[in-house]
Design an enzyme around this catalytic site. Structure first.
Site, PDB file in Angstrom:
ATOM      1  N   GLY A 112       5.615   5.457 -12.431  1.00  0.00           N
ATOM      2  CA  GLY A 112       4.245   5.192 -11.803  1.00  0.00           C
ATOM      3  C   GLY A 112       3.347   4.328 -12.538  1.00  0.00           C
ATOM      4  N   SER A 115       5.726  -1.094 -13.385  1.00  0.00           N
ATOM      5  CA  SER A 115       6.555  -1.843 -14.113  1.00  0.00           C
ATOM      6  C   SER A 115       7.086  -2.826 -13.268  1.00  0.00           C
ATOM      7  CB  SER A 115       7.860  -1.008 -14.661  1.00  0.00           C
ATOM      8  OG  SER A 115       8.857  -0.499 -13.640  1.00  0.00           O
ATOM      9  N   ASP A 160      -2.059  -3.142  -8.244  1.00  0.00           N
ATOM     10  CA  ASP A 160      -1.247  -3.352  -9.461  1.00  0.00           C
ATOM     11  C   ASP A 160      -1.048  -4.779  -9.822  1.00  0.00           C
ATOM     12  OD1 ASP A 160      -0.755  -0.519  -8.768  1.00  0.00           O
ATOM     13  OD2 ASP A 160       1.198  -0.722  -7.850  1.00  0.00           O
TER      14      ASP A 160
HETATM   15  C1  GLA Z   1       1.005   2.142  -5.631  1.00  0.00           C
HETATM   16  C2  GLA Z   1       0.734   0.989  -4.884  1.00  0.00           C
HETATM   17  C3  GLA Z   1      -0.696   0.425  -5.028  1.00  0.00           C
HETATM   18  C4  GLA Z   1      -1.680   1.686  -4.782  1.00  0.00           C
HETATM   19  C5  GLA Z   1      -1.187   2.990  -5.234  1.00  0.00           C
HETATM   20  C6  GLA Z   1      -1.965   4.135  -5.120  1.00  0.00           C
HETATM   21  O1  GLA Z   1       0.912   2.217  -7.174  1.00  0.00           O
HETATM   22  O2  GLA Z   1       1.638  -0.045  -5.503  1.00  0.00           O
HETATM   23  O3  GLA Z   1      -1.014  -0.757  -4.371  1.00  0.00           O
HETATM   24  O4  GLA Z   1      -1.590   1.701  -3.374  1.00  0.00           O
HETATM   25  O5  GLA Z   1       0.179   3.345  -5.368  1.00  0.00           O
HETATM   26  O6  GLA Z   1      -3.383   4.246  -5.558  1.00  0.00           O
END
Ligand code: GLA
Length: 347
Positions: A112, A115, A160
């Protein structure tokens, strides 16, 4: 191994991008909300060279060389992300004939920590340098997201990729995912952002993530708003049937927590900021139901060991916890957590 050993020629360009943890604003980015991620000091580095009509890539972590022609469908391996970014560049009209890429990453996969976004952004920036493409860092983030959503087939938000492309070390990226307005805010001195990884992997993450997205869309539809970002009054969500009321309560409350968190950062109030992180976790656990008992226990242990705040980071259903720890408590914090969780990795 290196680029030259694998491909027989020297690389012509290279770039890197970090993984991220999210401090506040979880599951808000697909409802046009606010987020506050910070880049990690762990990078993915991509070296690039030219190729015709195909993408060839070597992953140092997996010790695997993969190659497929442009236009091949995704196959569920790491090459998908690289074919995806070349596809997204060509869709946007950039003349990229193919590429050879060598990937070195310090980021654990499946924890999480984004990467995949780091890989997409590093590859795009290496290709930008190689082909001298006129792309801003913001455009890189958008192309990376397009690759992941439309080619790889994961319906992620923009957080991300924005963190990987625009984040700055030691700062939190305050991003409005509706307007893409953003600001890098310095983290207060004297605290550490610590990642706690139990190596849980992620269980049913994709199915769970898509289900939450649909519930959020349904809640917005029933409330008559374009997205839950437009709901400022928490009382409104109480009219929704269960579980939509809980889902909307999380998102509306989480947007408020980001705004309060930004104020706390501007004041240098780390205690208030930490409390908002912990509230975010409780909301993710109780209302959004994306936590696991192991993550809840880890958050409680982090708080007992002296963290100002702690929460799961990313989509949940596994993955890691992020904690905000006073510098002077670091040693005590680490030994307390290692004693309680012998398999824990502290990054
Ligand atoms: C993943 C998704 C992000 C976001 C998060 C939760 O990392 O890629 O876009 O939605 O979950 O905050």
């Amino acid at each position: 191994m290196g680029f030259q050993e694998v491909f027989g020629v020297l690389p012509e360009a290279s770039a890197q991008a970090p993984g991220r943890v999210n401090l506040l604003g979880e599951h808000t980015d697909y409802q046009e909300g606010y987020v506050l991620p910070t880049p990690l000091p762990y990078l993915t580095r991509v070296e690039a060279g030219r190729a015709e009509g195909r993408v060839e890539a070597y992953s140092e972590t997996l010790k695997e060389l993969r190659a497929r022609p442009l236009g091949s469908p995704p196959q569920g391996d790491f090459l998908d992300y690289l074919l995806g970014v070349v596809w997204a560049l060509r869709q946007a009209g950039h003349p990229v004939p193919g590429a050879r890429l060598y990937i070195r990453s310090e980021l654990p996969m499946g924890a999480g920590l984004s990467s995949s976004a780091a890989l997409e952004v590093a590859a795009l920036k290496a290709l930008r340098a190689l082909f001298r493409l006129p792309l801003s860092d913001l455009e890189v983030a958008l192309l990376a997201q397009k690759a992941e959503v439309d080619y790889v087939g994961v319906r992620c938000g923009i957080m991300d990729q924005m963190a990987a492309s625009l984040g700055e070390a030691g700062k939190a990226l305050f991003l409005d995912t509706r307007t893409l307005a953003h600001e890098n805010l310095p983290l207060p001195p004297g605290v550490r952002v610590v990642v706690l990884d139990l190596g849980l992997g992620r269980r049913l993450a994709e199915a769970g993530y898509n289900e939450r997205r649909q519930e959020a869309e349904e809640a917005a539809r029933r409330l008559g708003v374009r997205s839950l970002r437009d709901v400022a009054d928490l009382c409104l969500v109480e009219s929704l049937p269960s579980p939509l009321d809980k889902r909307a309560r999380h998102i509306v409350g989480e947007n408020l927590r980001v705004l309060r968190g930004v104020e706390a950062l501007r004041r240098g109030d780390v205690k208030a900021f930490g409390e908002l992180m912990t509230q975010s976790h409780r909301s993710l656990s109780q209302d959004y139901e994306v936590s696991l008992p192991e993550l809840d226990a880890l958050v409680e242990a982090a708080l007992e060991a002296g963290a100002h705040g702690a929460k799961l980071t990313g989509a949940g259903f596994g993955g890691a916890v992020v904690a905000l720890v006073p510098e002077e408590h670091m040693e005590v914090f680490q030994s307390a957590l290692h004693a309680g969780f012998p398999q824990l990795r502290i990054l």
